[in-house]
Design a protein around this motif. Structure first.
Motif, PDB file in Angstrom:
ATOM      1  N   PRO A  53      45.717  44.625  44.146  1.00 26.38           N
ATOM      2  CA  PRO A  53      46.836  45.349  44.773  1.00 26.38           C
ATOM      3  C   PRO A  53      48.109  44.521  44.812  1.00 26.38           C
ATOM      4  O   PRO A  53      49.204  45.070  44.671  1.00 26.38           O
ATOM      5  CB  PRO A  53      46.327  45.630  46.192  1.00 26.38           C
ATOM      6  CG  PRO A  53      44.860  45.467  46.136  1.00 26.38           C
ATOM      7  CD  PRO A  53      44.565  44.509  45.036  1.00 26.38           C
ATOM      8  N   GLU A  54      47.986  43.178  44.979  1.00 25.80           N
ATOM      9  CA  GLU A  54      49.182  42.325  45.030  1.00 25.80           C
ATOM     10  C   GLU A  54      49.995  42.439  43.746  1.00 25.80           C
ATOM     11  O   GLU A  54      51.214  42.322  43.766  1.00 25.80           O
ATOM     12  CB  GLU A  54      48.803  40.852  45.223  1.00 25.80           C
ATOM     13  CG  GLU A  54      48.099  40.543  46.528  1.00 25.80           C
ATOM     14  CD  GLU A  54      46.590  40.554  46.357  1.00 25.80           C
ATOM     15  OE1 GLU A  54      46.087  41.388  45.590  1.00 25.80           O
ATOM     16  OE2 GLU A  54      45.908  39.731  46.991  1.00 25.80           O
ATOM     17  N   GLY A  55      49.324  42.662  42.614  1.00 32.57           N
ATOM     18  CA  GLY A  55      50.018  42.766  41.330  1.00 32.57           C
ATOM     19  C   GLY A  55      50.926  43.979  41.305  1.00 32.57           C
ATOM     20  O   GLY A  55      52.085  43.891  40.896  1.00 32.57           O
ATOM     21  N   VAL A  56      50.413  45.122  41.755  1.00 31.98           N
ATOM     22  CA  VAL A  56      51.211  46.349  41.815  1.00 31.98           C
ATOM     23  C   VAL A  56      52.380  46.136  42.763  1.00 31.98           C
ATOM     24  O   VAL A  56      53.531  46.457  42.451  1.00 31.98           O
ATOM     25  CB  VAL A  56      50.348  47.528  42.308  1.00 31.98           C
ATOM     26  CG1 VAL A  56      51.194  48.767  42.527  1.00 31.98           C
ATOM     27  CG2 VAL A  56      49.236  47.814  41.313  1.00 31.98           C
ATOM     28  N   VAL A  90      49.888  32.251  43.364  1.00 31.56           N
ATOM     29  CA  VAL A  90      49.568  31.861  44.739  1.00 31.56           C
ATOM     30  C   VAL A  90      48.316  32.554  45.269  1.00 31.56           C
ATOM     31  O   VAL A  90      47.851  32.245  46.355  1.00 31.56           O
ATOM     32  CB  VAL A  90      50.744  32.150  45.716  1.00 31.56           C
ATOM     33  CG1 VAL A  90      51.979  31.383  45.285  1.00 31.56           C
ATOM     34  CG2 VAL A  90      51.023  33.636  45.801  1.00 31.56           C
ATOM     35  N   SER A  91      47.783  33.493  44.485  1.00 34.32           N
ATOM     36  CA  SER A  91      46.639  34.265  44.973  1.00 34.32           C
ATOM     37  C   SER A  91      45.418  33.377  45.190  1.00 34.32           C
ATOM     38  O   SER A  91      45.167  32.432  44.442  1.00 34.32           O
ATOM     39  CB  SER A  91      46.305  35.370  43.973  1.00 34.32           C
ATOM     40  OG  SER A  91      45.108  36.008  44.347  1.00 34.32           O
ATOM     41  N   LYS A  92      44.644  33.725  46.246  1.00 39.92           N
ATOM     42  CA  LYS A  92      43.410  32.990  46.498  1.00 39.92           C
ATOM     43  C   LYS A  92      42.308  33.498  45.579  1.00 39.92           C
ATOM     44  O   LYS A  92      41.285  32.862  45.388  1.00 39.92           O
ATOM     45  CB  LYS A  92      42.989  33.151  47.963  1.00 39.92           C
ATOM     46  CG  LYS A  92      43.903  32.381  48.896  1.00 39.92           C
ATOM     47  CD  LYS A  92      43.313  32.303  50.306  1.00 39.92           C
ATOM     48  CE  LYS A  92      44.315  31.787  51.308  1.00 39.92           C
ATOM     49  NZ  LYS A  92      45.211  32.847  51.806  1.00 39.92           N
ATOM     50  N   THR A  93      42.543  34.710  45.032  1.00 41.30           N
ATOM     51  CA  THR A  93      41.530  35.292  44.144  1.00 41.30           C
ATOM     52  C   THR A  93      42.173  35.685  42.810  1.00 41.30           C
ATOM     53  O   THR A  93      42.255  36.866  42.475  1.00 41.30           O
ATOM     54  CB  THR A  93      40.902  36.546  44.784  1.00 41.30           C
ATOM     55  OG1 THR A  93      41.988  37.409  45.186  1.00 41.30           O
ATOM     56  CG2 THR A  93      40.035  36.213  45.962  1.00 41.30           C
ATOM     57  N   PRO A  94      42.659  34.683  42.040  1.00 49.59           N
ATOM     58  CA  PRO A  94      43.362  35.017  40.791  1.00 49.59           C
ATOM     59  C   PRO A  94      42.463  35.709  39.769  1.00 49.59           C
ATOM     60  O   PRO A  94      42.967  36.392  38.876  1.00 49.59           O
ATOM     61  CB  PRO A  94      43.861  33.655  40.283  1.00 49.59           C
ATOM     62  CG  PRO A  94      43.028  32.639  40.987  1.00 49.59           C
ATOM     63  CD  PRO A  94      42.608  33.234  42.273  1.00 49.59           C
ATOM     64  N   GLU A  95      41.137  35.544  39.921  1.00 50.26           N
ATOM     65  CA  GLU A  95      40.241  36.181  38.947  1.00 50.26           C
ATOM     66  C   GLU A  95      40.267  37.699  39.078  1.00 50.26           C
ATOM     67  O   GLU A  95      39.866  38.418  38.172  1.00 50.26           O
ATOM     68  CB  GLU A  95      38.811  35.616  39.083  1.00 50.26           C
ATOM     69  CG  GLU A  95      38.058  36.017  40.356  1.00 50.26           C
ATOM     70  CD  GLU A  95      38.457  35.182  41.571  1.00 50.26           C
ATOM     71  OE1 GLU A  95      39.272  34.248  41.421  1.00 50.26           O
ATOM     72  OE2 GLU A  95      37.967  35.484  42.669  1.00 50.26           O
ATOM     73  N   GLN A  96      40.761  38.202  40.250  1.00 51.50           N
ATOM     74  CA  GLN A  96      40.855  39.649  40.440  1.00 51.50           C
ATOM     75  C   GLN A  96      42.006  40.254  39.636  1.00 51.50           C
ATOM     76  O   GLN A  96      42.048  41.445  39.401  1.00 51.50           O
ATOM     77  CB  GLN A  96      41.061  39.970  41.936  1.00 51.50           C
ATOM     78  CG  GLN A  96      39.801  39.863  42.774  1.00 51.50           C
ATOM     79  CD  GLN A  96      38.687  40.760  42.275  1.00 51.50           C
ATOM     80  OE1 GLN A  96      38.903  41.924  41.972  1.00 51.50           O
ATOM     81  NE2 GLN A  96      37.494  40.201  42.149  1.00 51.50           N
ATOM     82  N   PHE A  97      42.975  39.389  39.212  1.00 53.75           N
ATOM     83  CA  PHE A  97      44.127  39.895  38.480  1.00 53.75           C
ATOM     84  C   PHE A  97      43.694  40.380  37.098  1.00 53.75           C
ATOM     85  O   PHE A  97      42.930  39.717  36.409  1.00 53.75           O
ATOM     86  CB  PHE A  97      45.215  38.822  38.378  1.00 53.75           C
ATOM     87  CG  PHE A  97      46.079  38.777  39.609  1.00 53.75           C
ATOM     88  CD1 PHE A  97      45.589  38.221  40.780  1.00 53.75           C
ATOM     89  CD2 PHE A  97      47.352  39.319  39.613  1.00 53.75           C
ATOM     90  CE1 PHE A  97      46.366  38.198  41.926  1.00 53.75           C
ATOM     91  CE2 PHE A  97      48.131  39.294  40.753  1.00 53.75           C
ATOM     92  CZ  PHE A  97      47.631  38.732  41.917  1.00 53.75           C
TER      93      PHE A  97
END
Lengths: 497, 322
Positions: free
Chosen positions: A294-297, A282-289
């Motif tokens: 921070p959402e991942g943690v 659902v992230s708007k910036t999945p490339e940051q994963f």
């Protein structure tokens, strides 16, 4: 209500409260040390509770349980050394954050998410123990088979960059899991006449080997490299400020964690993974994963602590442990002559409320204790790698194995460390192997049990609604994984041209 | 140097033993134990076998006057623990839980472990499986259920644990004695069996008594027959299988032993200790909480029980394999 106050009185008496604080601190430390798992700590402590009162026993074990599930995050974030298998998911985003100099922020987010996730699951534990138990009765062998298959399909399709490599890892894991004694017919399988192989591949030493021993091998590769770990002081407050941005992830992951916890046989690892995948989706910036999102943690940590409350629901309501930790706690219950189930709620209401209270309080204690202690544990991260590497290797190899009393378990940790090291060099995901080790027995057992039913046949898997839903979801997940891979490949082509 | 110390310790010990037997002529077994005892348990800490053993040891330790250190050597369906125990020094200071799964290794060809690899001192507890159905099931008695199974071959299912395992063996013997065709479905253990029965996934289960008690009390499940030699004290209305006319008695025991070749005095001392523990009321009460009953079988009786179990198992496995 009277009982609730009585339970509160028991829980808040000085010696019980002190014990709970000590248990959470111990759990935190055990969880943070790679190679030491909550299951092992609880397993080693269960014999100690034989002589204590039932209240002391469960306050101790539950404090350790909740503390350890969170504690794994500390070393996962700061050192890329998941202290527990589930923290491996936290490390995916947590460690890159540390490398960017945001280790303190990552710890703050992890602590806050853990506490909130744990508390959300407590709400379910308290208000849904009995009603939720009725749902589990609907699950027969075919339903469990389909559910396990769905879970395995998820890790296979989504844990690596390539579905094919995921498939190879999953197949390897399933193959490893079949070694030992056939769980249904009790005959030796792939043991080649070696008595020790009858043990099979024990999941905990193998998983710790895959994730931790292999890390020690990787450290040995570049002992001279320094500077990867930074000071983490400060940054704790930013976590609170990020709360408005994170609350959706926290509430969603807490629900996923609680739900996975309630389902038997699927532990914190799966909860973390599914929540992580959902946050990424659902992230708007999945490339940051993968680079320190921070959402991942947040997703991983709120989910795995939510498992604590969830996993206790079926254990208390039906005597079915939700994961390996609650399995150990169930052992302690039986020692104390307690029969989990509706009778427990009727005959030992004060104990049930003490258990509820202990889980709530443990999760609350994680916040102050975690924030203040993470700094001290972080100091270990500043130790030179040449000291760290042998320590990690020894702890990871012995920690998971020492409780079993046989040299075979040490070899498992070492061999799986090598396997993990080599597979990661080849870009094969490790998670499907760990997951297959845990899920294969569940899937195989229930598949074979399904075939023993009088109406056994293919239509059995298509005519039962829960079974059908799980199977359809499994197929969809794999299809989704393949599509995602093609899209990624196409992107790479575009970039190249 | 170390040899000297050992020899001196040895001399002191034997001198002490000689002295004590001089001073206390009545205490014939004072020579054992002179130091702490190691104990091998082949199942995990906190499990059923572990719990039963530790309760027994709590009382036995006081009587022996020495500590007993339990080590859980698990895995391989108990094979690893038994293998470690049988290859230990038979000096009476490495003991092992001798329980109902010891006879399985030979007929199942699981691992080279025989009953006669061990010296057996005594039993201390047992439990027997029970036949459970839903309380609203149409069968009033075991005979009803058997008749229905005969009328509807292959339609009625019985939940067990593993194929050829603890519950399957007596169930197969029962099916043979009663003449019905057994349709067994496997589950991981007693709690899962109970839930599957409640959920209507099987028609009956053969399992331990204890995990079903809460459901029986609530009126959701009922016991049709018990596989022990005598009726249960708490359920005097539930007949044993042999009373109804099916010649099946299945008592899964827990006891003490050690590697073959143990000193006679150690074996006798352990048997005497067990005999005293059997009669401790608190011990009996603690067993009762776990759904276990005291088993009063000394060295010879318990060995005979093991061999009887093995021949029953061999027969059951033959039936199961068809």
């Amino acid at each position: 209500m009277e009982i609730a106050f009585e339970a509160l009185g028991i829980l808040l008496s000085p010696q019980h409260l002190l014990l709970l604080v000590a248990a959470v601190v111990a759990g935190l430390t055990v969880g943070a040390v790679p190679g030491m798992t909550s299951t092992m700590a609880i397993g080693l402590l269960v014999p100690l509770t034989f002589a204590t009162s039932k209240y002391v026993a469960f306050i101790l074990l539950l404090g350790i349980y909740c503390g350890a599930i969170y504690g794994g995050a500390i070393t996962a974030i700061l050192m890329n050394l998941p202290g527990t298998p589930t923290a491996a998911i936290t490390a995916i985003e947590g460690y890159p954050m540390t490398r960017k100099g945001e280790g303190g922020k990552a710890i703050g987010i992890a602590t806050l998410s853990s506490t909130l996730g744990g508390l959300v699951s407590c709400v379910f534990l308290i208000f849904l123990s009995l009603p939720l138990a009725n749902i589990a009765i609907l699950f027969g062998p075919t339903e469990y088979f389909a559910l396990g298959t769905f879970a395995l399909a998820v890790v296979m399709a989504l844990s690596g960059r390539s579905v094919l490599k995921g498939l190879v890892s999953t197949a390897l894991g399933v193959l490893f899991a079949t070694v030992g004694i056939d769980m249904i017919a009790q005959s030796p399988r792939f043991t080649f006449g070696v008595t020790e192989l009858l043990i099979g591949i024990p999941a905990v030493p193998a998983i710790i080997g895959l994730f931790c021993v292999s890390e020690a091998f990787r450290m040995a590769e570049n002992v001279t490299v320094t500077g990867a770990v930074q000071k983490t002081a400060g940054g704790f407050r930013t976590a609170y400020k990020m709360l408005p941005k994170l609350w959706v992830t926290i509430s969603k992951s807490s629900l996923i964690g609680t739900f996975i916890g309630v389902l038997p046989g699927i532990g914190a690892l799966m909860a973390s993974y599914l929540s992580y995948a959902e946050a990424k989706r659902v992230s708007k910036t999945p490339e940051q994963f993968g680079k320190g999102a921070p959402e991942g943690v947040c997703a991983s940590e709120s989910a795995n602590n939510a498992v604590t409350g969830g996993a206790l629901v079926p254990m208390l309501a039906l005597g079915i442990p939700g994961d390996t930790n609650t399995l150990m706690i169930l052992g302690a219950m039986i020692v104390h002559g307690l029969v989990p189930g509706p009778t427990l709620f009727r005959e030992e209401p004060s104990l049930v409320y003490v258990i509820f209270g202990a889980v709530v309080l443990s999760n609350l204690l994680i916040l102050p204790l975690g924030l203040s202690l993470a700094r001290h544990i972080a100091k270990f991260a500043l130790i030179d790698r040449k000291y760290l590497m042998p320590t990690v290797a020894v702890l990871a190899i012995t920690g998971a194995s020492i409780g079993y009393g046989h040299i075979y378990y040490f070899w498992i940790s070492i061999i799986f460390g090598l396997i993990g090291y080599l597979l990661q060099k080849g870009d094969f995901p490790l998670l499907p192997i760990a997951m297959a080790l845990i899920l294969e027995p569940l899937i195989e057992r229930n598949f074979r049990s399904s075939l023993m039913l009088p109406d056994a046949g293919l239509e059995m898997f298509l005519s039962r609604p829960i079974t059908l839903i799980c199977i359809v979801m499994a197929v969809l997940v794999i299809w989704f994984g393949i599509r995602r891979e093609r899209r990624l490949a196409a992107d790479v082509e575009i970039v190249r041209s | 140097m170390s040899i000297k110390i050992n020899r001196r310790e040895l001399m002191l010990t034997s001198a002490g033993a000689a002295l004590s037997s001089l001073l206390f002529p009545g205490a014939a077994f004072a020579a054992y134990p002179t130091r702490n005892i190691n104990w091998i348990l082949m199942w995990r800490a906190g499990g059923g076998a572990d719990t039963a053993t530790r309760i027994f040891l709590k009382y036995a330790e006081k009587m022996l006057g020495k500590k007993v250190i339990v080590q859980n050597i698990t895995g391989g369906g108990g094979a690893i623990g038994y293998t470690a125990a049988k290859s230990a020094k038979p000096d009476g200071y490495t003991l092992v839980t001798i329980q109902g799964d010891l006879p399985k290794f030979e007929p199942k060809a699981l691992a080279p472990i025989k009953i006669d690899d061990f010296d057996i001192a005594a039993a201390f507890a047992f439990q027997s499986p029970v036949v459970v159905v839903r309380a609203d099931a149409p069968w009033k008695s075991l005979e009803d259920f058997v008749k229905d199974m005969k009328d509807n071959p292959g339609k009625r299912t019985i939940g067990i644990s593993d194929i050829g395992g603890t519950y399957h063996q007596p169930t197969a013997l029962w099916a043979d004695a009663a003449g019905f065709k057994l349709k067994a479905v496997t589950f991981p253990g007693s709690p899962q069996q109970a839930v599957a029965l409640l959920g209507g996934h099987v028609d009956a289960t053969v399992t331990w008594v204890k995990p079903n008690i809460p459901y029986v009390k609530e009126g959701k499940l009922k016991f049709l027959g018990y596989m022990g030699s005598k009726r249960l004290d708490d359920y005097p209305d539930v007949p044993t299988l042999s009373e109804v006319g099916y010649d099946v008695v299945w008592e899964h025991p827990y006891g003490i032993g050690g590697p073959k070749g143990m000193p006679k005095e150690a074996l006798v001392a352990l048997e005497e200790t067990a005999k005293k523990v059997w009669e401790v009321p608190e011990f009996q009460a603690e067993l009762d909480k776990l759904g276990l009953t005291v088993m009063r079988k000394g060295s010879a009786d318990y060995r005979a029980h093991m061999h009887k179990m093995q021949s029953d198992m061999t027969k059951a496995l033959k039936l199961i394999q068809g």
